[in-house]
Design an enzyme around this catalytic site. Structure first.
Site, PDB file in Angstrom:
ATOM      1  N   LYS A 137       0.842  -1.198   0.000  1.00 47.37           N
ATOM      2  CA  LYS A 137       0.000   0.000   0.000  1.00 47.37           C
ATOM      3  C   LYS A 137       0.877   1.248   0.000  1.00 47.37           C
ATOM      4  CE  LYS A 137      -3.668   1.934   3.001  1.00 47.37           C
ATOM      5  NZ  LYS A 137      -4.514   1.661   4.177  1.00 47.37           N
ATOM      6  N   SER A 181      -9.487   2.086   3.399  1.00 51.00           N
ATOM      7  CA  SER A 181      -8.582   2.810   2.525  1.00 51.00           C
ATOM      8  C   SER A 181      -7.658   1.901   1.697  1.00 51.00           C
ATOM      9  CB  SER A 181      -7.725   3.763   3.365  1.00 51.00           C
ATOM     10  OG  SER A 181      -6.914   3.034   4.268  1.00 51.00           O
ATOM     11  N   SER A 204      -9.652  -0.604   7.368  1.00 49.56           N
ATOM     12  CA  SER A 204      -9.145  -0.406   6.011  1.00 49.56           C
ATOM     13  C   SER A 204      -8.634  -1.639   5.289  1.00 49.56           C
ATOM     14  CB  SER A 204      -8.021   0.617   6.026  1.00 49.56           C
ATOM     15  OG  SER A 204      -8.586   1.880   5.966  1.00 49.56           O
TER      16      SER A 204
HETATM   17  N1  GLN Z   1     -12.653   4.178   7.016  1.00 52.50           N
HETATM   18  C1  GLN Z   1     -11.947   4.422   8.226  1.00 52.50           C
HETATM   19  C2  GLN Z   1     -11.472   5.835   8.272  1.00 52.50           C
HETATM   20  O1  GLN Z   1     -11.672   6.516   7.350  1.00 52.50           O
HETATM   21  C3  GLN Z   1     -10.824   3.455   8.379  1.00 52.50           C
HETATM   22  C4  GLN Z   1      -9.588   3.876   7.696  1.00 52.50           C
HETATM   23  C5  GLN Z   1      -8.423   2.979   8.003  1.00 52.50           C
HETATM   24  O2  GLN Z   1      -8.592   1.906   8.604  1.00 52.50           O
HETATM   25  N2  GLN Z   1      -7.239   3.433   7.651  1.00 52.50           N
HETATM   26  O3  GLN Z   1     -10.894   6.272   9.211  1.00 52.50           O
END
Ligand code: GLN
Length: 490
Positions: free
Chosen positions: A79, A154, A178
């Site tokens: 990532k 994400s 994410s």
């Molecule tokens: N969707 C969650 C957020 O926006 C999780 C993001 C993540 O786990 N990096 O914070």
């Protein structure tokens, strides 16, 4: 889209039988990356480098098959928040455009030391903030199950990279879901270990007391193997757990009948008004099938469900606001060309460098930490976090696992959530719990929604029970109890 090889074990067997080698594998994956380019999963492909490394590894194997590392034959993507020496890392942000890392994350070092091949860098939401991979300076990633839909986020690029068979494993990060949520949206397996299980050294920070490196792949078995390589203490991360990496070997775990488990499910998660009725039904059916196999279902109550999202977003935005203060155009990140004085350097660099969602979170986090509101929001959210964790600990003292849906709905269409950030935040309801508590959690595919999209289920276990959780889910998947999911993958 059926992957050529579904596990490293299959790859290593094929290499031993001379049916394939690293060079052929890399060529296969590069072909798949090219064929799925329209989905925008990869932001950079390390073509020449992967080919050269494959050739070297093939030579090493030819000279002495016993000299290769445990991940020999494994092709991995990372990532765009994970540092790899001599390679760009942008956190999908204009703020880090062109930034090249001077060192490698501990996970990268450990993967390479066991002879994995890193094939490229995959897309994500900016600084890992988002649920759709639309908040990216590289443009949105699309879901291969339906390119009009988002892959989740994400770590959306990671999920699509597995979904489209462009690598065997993708390393993501999970602050509030994410890894698990995009895995569910794309029909693959996504695992977030116990907090501190894997060193965060070289992971670009979002919210440090929640962030954890996660692993996406086809099978919990491969994920367990990767975990055993990349986990463990690290002098560069004081929050990394001191325990040695959990041992895992392919065959030994599979023998014998699986122990019946006590599986808790929170009644309130299944009656929540935001849960799609078809997902509810599929989750209930899946749980019932577990019961039919001899596991015990234990209904439990959890009265803090509606506090999860507020607690998560207050605490993570607070941590993000401090973590991201380093990007000021002086110490790190984009520097504005327009600035006429020091104050303008800070202001304009941040205004130009950060995207809308990141700015929203920095402002929210700064607000909840400000003198007048600290007690009302930040301190209260910390108390809520403690109560939530205590209750979950109680549940997991009595039960081996906690099951719940991975997501309240299937993958939305592109653009559907960006207009409504609160709706986007609320969609994280089932995944943030594991990060608030620091416990391991995994999402696996359970079938196809009537709308034709993948649906996942999530299992969590007590702190440190990472391998137990992976072995348990591997037993499910290898028993092929999901009927029809093979067809869904194809
Ligand atoms: N969707 C969650 C957020 O926006 C999780 C993001 C993540 O786990 N990096 O914070």
């Amino acid at each position: 889209m059926s992957p050529k090889y579904r596990s490293l074990q299959a790859i290593q067997a094929a290499i031993a039988n001379r049916q394939t080698n690293c060079s052929i594998l890399v060529e296969h994956y590069l072909g798949k990356i090219a064929a799925s380019g329209h989905l925008n999963a990869y932001v950079e492909v390390f073509t020449e480098e992967a080919i050269a490394r494959a050739r070297e590894l093939d030579e090493k194997y030819r000279t002495d098959p016993s000299s290769v590392g445990r991940l020999f034959g494994m092709v991995v993507s990372i990532k765009d928040v994970i540092c790899y020496r001599g390679h760009q890392v942008n956190a999908a942000s204009k703020m880090l455009e062109g930034f090249e890392s001077l060192y490698s994350a501990t996970v990268v070092e450990r993967l390479l030391a066991e002879d994995a091949i890193i094939i490229g860098r995959v897309n994500c939401d900016e600084f890992a903030m988002g649920s759709t991979t639309e908040n990216s300076a590289h443009g949105p990633t699309r879901n291969a199950a339906d390119p009009e839909r988002v892959p989740g986020g994400s770590s959306g690029g990671s999920a699509v990279a597995i979904q489209t068979d462009t690598c065997l494993i993708s390393i993501g990060s999970d602050t509030g879901g994410s890894v698990r949520q995009p895995a569910a949206f794309c029909g693959v397996t996504g695992f977030k270990p116990t907090y501190g299980r894997i060193s965060r050294h070289g992971l670009i920070a979002y919210a440090s007391s929640f962030d954890q490196i996660g692993i996406l792949g086809h099978s919990p078995e491969d994920i367990a193997l990767v975990l055993s390589v990349i986990a463990g203490p690290d002098e560069y991360d004081a929050t990394a757990l001191p325990d040695p990496p959990p041992a895992f070997s392919f065959s030994s775990q599979k023998e014998g009948k699986p122990e019946p488990k006590r599986i808790a499910f929170i009644e309130e998660t299944l009656t929540h008004p935001g849960l799609d009725p078809a997902i509810r039904q599929m989750t209930v059916d899946y749980l019932k099938s577990l019961e039919a196999e001899g596991h015990q279902l234990v209904p439990v109550h959890f009265f803090y469900l509606d506090f999860l999202i507020p607690a998560y977003y207050v605490l993570t935005t607070a941590e993000a606001s401090t973590n991201l203060s380093r990007y000021d155009g002086v110490r790190f990140g984009h520097r504005s060309e327009q600035a006429g004085n020091v104050e303008e350097v800070f202001k304009l660099s941040r205004t130009e460098g950060f995207g809308t969602e990141v700015k929203r979170r920095i402002m929210l986090g700064t607000f909840v930490l400000s003198a007048g509101f600290y007690d009302a929001y930040y301190a209260k959210a910390q108390k809520a976090r403690r109560l939530i964790a205590q209750r979950v600990e109680e549940i997991l003292k009595d039960c081996d696992l906690l099951a719940m849906p991975a997501t309240p709905e299937v993958a939305p269409k592109l653009g559907e959530l960006t207009a409504d950030p609160v709706k986007m935040y609320l969609s994280d309801i089932y995944t943030v719990l594991a990060n608030l508590c620091g416990i391991p959690a995994i999402s696996i595919l359970i079938g196809k929604h009537p709308e034709g999209l993948p649906v996942g289920i999530q299992f969590m276990a007590g702190k440190g029970k990472d391998v137990e959780l992976l072995i348990f889910t591997e037993e499910f998947l290898s028993a092929d109890r999901q009927g029809g999911t093979e067809e869904l993958r194809n």
